[in-house]
Design a protein around this motif. Structure first.
Motif, short mmCIF file in Angstrom:
data_model
loop_
_atom_site.label_atom_id
_atom_site.label_comp_id
_atom_site.label_asym_id
_atom_site.label_seq_id
_atom_site.Cartn_x
_atom_site.Cartn_y
_atom_site.Cartn_z
N MET A 85 0.84 -1.19 0.00
CA MET A 85 0.00 0.00 0.00
C MET A 85 0.88 1.25 0.00
O MET A 85 1.87 1.33 0.72
N SER A 86 0.51 2.21 -0.81
CA SER A 86 1.28 3.45 -0.87
C SER A 86 0.85 4.39 0.24
O SER A 86 -0.32 4.42 0.64
N ALA A 87 1.77 5.16 0.74
CA ALA A 87 1.48 6.11 1.82
C ALA A 87 0.59 7.24 1.28
O ALA A 87 0.78 7.72 0.17
N ARG A 88 -0.37 7.64 2.09
CA ARG A 88 -1.26 8.74 1.71
C ARG A 88 -0.58 10.07 2.00
O ARG A 88 0.04 10.25 3.04
N ALA A 89 -0.70 10.99 1.05
CA ALA A 89 -0.07 12.30 1.23
C ALA A 89 -0.86 13.13 2.23
O ALA A 89 -2.09 13.11 2.24
N ASN A 90 -0.15 13.82 3.09
CA ASN A 90 -0.79 14.72 4.05
C ASN A 90 -0.83 16.13 3.47
O ASN A 90 0.12 16.57 2.83
N ILE A 91 -1.93 16.80 3.70
CA ILE A 91 -2.09 18.18 3.22
C ILE A 91 -1.93 19.12 4.40
O ILE A 91 -2.62 18.98 5.41
N ASP A 92 -1.04 20.06 4.27
CA ASP A 92 -0.80 21.03 5.33
C ASP A 92 -1.81 22.17 5.20
O ASP A 92 -1.79 22.93 4.24
N VAL A 93 -2.73 22.26 6.16
CA VAL A 93 -3.76 23.30 6.13
C VAL A 93 -3.53 24.35 7.22
O VAL A 93 -4.40 25.16 7.51
N SER A 94 -2.35 24.33 7.80
CA SER A 94 -2.08 25.23 8.92
C SER A 94 -2.10 26.70 8.50
O SER A 94 -2.31 27.59 9.34
N ALA A 95 -1.91 26.97 7.19
CA ALA A 95 -1.89 28.36 6.73
C ALA A 95 -3.28 28.89 6.41
O ALA A 95 -3.46 30.09 6.17
N LEU A 96 -4.28 28.02 6.43
CA LEU A 96 -5.64 28.46 6.11
C LEU A 96 -6.21 29.30 7.25
O LEU A 96 -5.89 29.06 8.43
N PRO A 97 -7.05 30.27 6.94
CA PRO A 97 -7.63 31.11 8.00
C PRO A 97 -8.56 30.30 8.90
O PRO A 97 -9.17 29.32 8.47
N THR A 98 -8.64 30.70 10.15
CA THR A 98 -9.51 30.01 11.12
C THR A 98 -10.88 30.66 11.23
O THR A 98 -11.70 30.25 12.03
N TYR A 99 -11.12 31.69 10.43
CA TYR A 99 -12.41 32.39 10.46
C TYR A 99 -12.70 32.94 9.08
O TYR A 99 -11.81 33.01 8.22
N ALA A 100 -13.96 33.32 8.87
CA ALA A 100 -14.36 33.90 7.58
C ALA A 100 -15.59 34.76 7.81
O ALA A 100 -16.35 34.54 8.76
N PHE A 101 -15.77 35.75 6.95
CA PHE A 101 -16.94 36.62 7.03
C PHE A 101 -17.97 36.21 5.98
O PHE A 101 -17.66 35.53 5.02
N GLY A 102 -19.20 36.67 6.20
CA GLY A 102 -20.25 36.42 5.22
C GLY A 102 -20.68 34.97 5.17
O GLY A 102 -20.59 34.24 6.16
N HIS A 103 -21.13 34.54 4.00
CA HIS A 103 -21.73 33.20 3.87
C HIS A 103 -20.73 32.07 4.08
O HIS A 103 -21.12 30.91 4.18
N ARG A 104 -19.46 32.39 4.15
CA ARG A 104 -18.46 31.35 4.41
C ARG A 104 -18.38 30.99 5.89
O ARG A 104 -17.74 30.00 6.26
N ALA A 105 -19.04 31.78 6.74
CA ALA A 105 -19.02 31.52 8.19
C ALA A 105 -20.29 30.80 8.62
O ALA A 105 -21.39 31.16 8.18
N LEU A 106 -20.14 29.81 9.47
CA LEU A 106 -21.29 29.07 9.97
C LEU A 106 -22.23 29.99 10.75
O LEU A 106 -23.46 29.85 10.68
N THR A 107 -21.66 30.95 11.48
CA THR A 107 -22.50 31.87 12.26
C THR A 107 -23.36 32.75 11.36
O THR A 107 -24.43 33.19 11.77
N TRP A 108 -22.89 33.03 10.16
CA TRP A 108 -23.70 33.81 9.20
C TRP A 108 -24.99 33.05 8.87
O TRP A 108 -26.08 33.62 8.89
N TRP A 109 -24.84 31.76 8.60
CA TRP A 109 -26.00 30.93 8.29
C TRP A 109 -26.91 30.80 9.51
O TRP A 109 -28.15 30.81 9.38
N ALA A 110 -26.32 30.67 10.68
CA ALA A 110 -27.11 30.56 11.90
C ALA A 110 -27.90 31.84 12.15
O ALA A 110 -29.09 31.80 12.51
N THR A 111 -27.24 32.99 11.95
CA THR A 111 -27.90 34.27 12.17
C THR A 111 -29.07 34.46 11.21
O THR A 111 -30.17 34.85 11.61
#
Length: 200
Positions: free
Chosen positions: A1-27
């Protein structure tokens, strides 16, 4: 079995405004549900109007003074509320602190005037069906006002005490959207409670 590649997502933002935020949909979901409840109350008001020849039944319409003053206060609060939203979306901490406090002061002023407004409705909640539906509508809006004031106080405290995180700026942005909802539903209720009895 070949090793699965890991994706580094540490640089992605931890928040977002507008419809990309869960709280926007909740509101927006909460505003939709509460808007439907308001629609039911307004329909009830007009249904009761069809049951009697005169409206309000054997009563004077609510006095215009305090309700109109409160309408002006709420409309004026749109400006600092909008500025708080813009400041939050640019991560402007100083602007968020300033404009949230100013918006809260408008809300406090509105709440104080609301006391006089209740006293000038010219009806009691248990007087008849008209009095009941008017008080229900006023209480419905007052509850929204007070809950948003509490939310605003919590956010202001967090913005002064920290930790200052991106998600807190998102919370301020969503809170501003909800305050606009409070403004809009009051304009509808002002028309129903204050204008309708004078024209129908």
């Amino acid at each position: 079995m070949s090793a699965r590649a890991n994706i580094d997502v540490s640089a992605l933002p931890t928040y977002a405004f507008g419809h990309r935020a869960l709280t926007w949909w909740a509101t927006w979901s909460m505003m939709f549900m509460e808007g439907m409840m308001l629609l039911v109350f307004i329909i009830t008001y007009f249904f009761l109007r069809t049951r009697v020849p005169h409206w309000p039944p054997n009563l004077n319409p609510p006095d215009l003074l305090w309700g109109t003053i409160n309408t002006g206060i709420l409309l004026a609060s749109f400006v600092p509320n909008h500025l708080a939203k813009k400041a939050s979306e640019t991560l402007n901490l100083r602007g968020v602190r300033l404009w949230m406090i100013v918006t809260l002061l408008f809300a406090v002023a509105f709440a104080v005037v609301r006391v006089f407004e209740f006293q000038s409705l010219n009806c009691h909640w248990d007087q008849n069906a008209y009095g009941s539906i008017v008080w229900v509508n006023m209480g419905f809006h007052t509850l929204h006002l007070l809950t948003d004031m509490v939310d605003s106080v919590v956010l202001i405290v967090l913005m002064f005490t920290g930790p200052i995180e991106g998600k807190r700026f998102v919370d301020v942005s969503e809170n501003s959207i909800y305050w606009n909802f409070v403004i809009v539903i009051w304009l509808l209720l002002y028309a129903v409670i204050y204008i309708v009895p004078r024209v129908l």
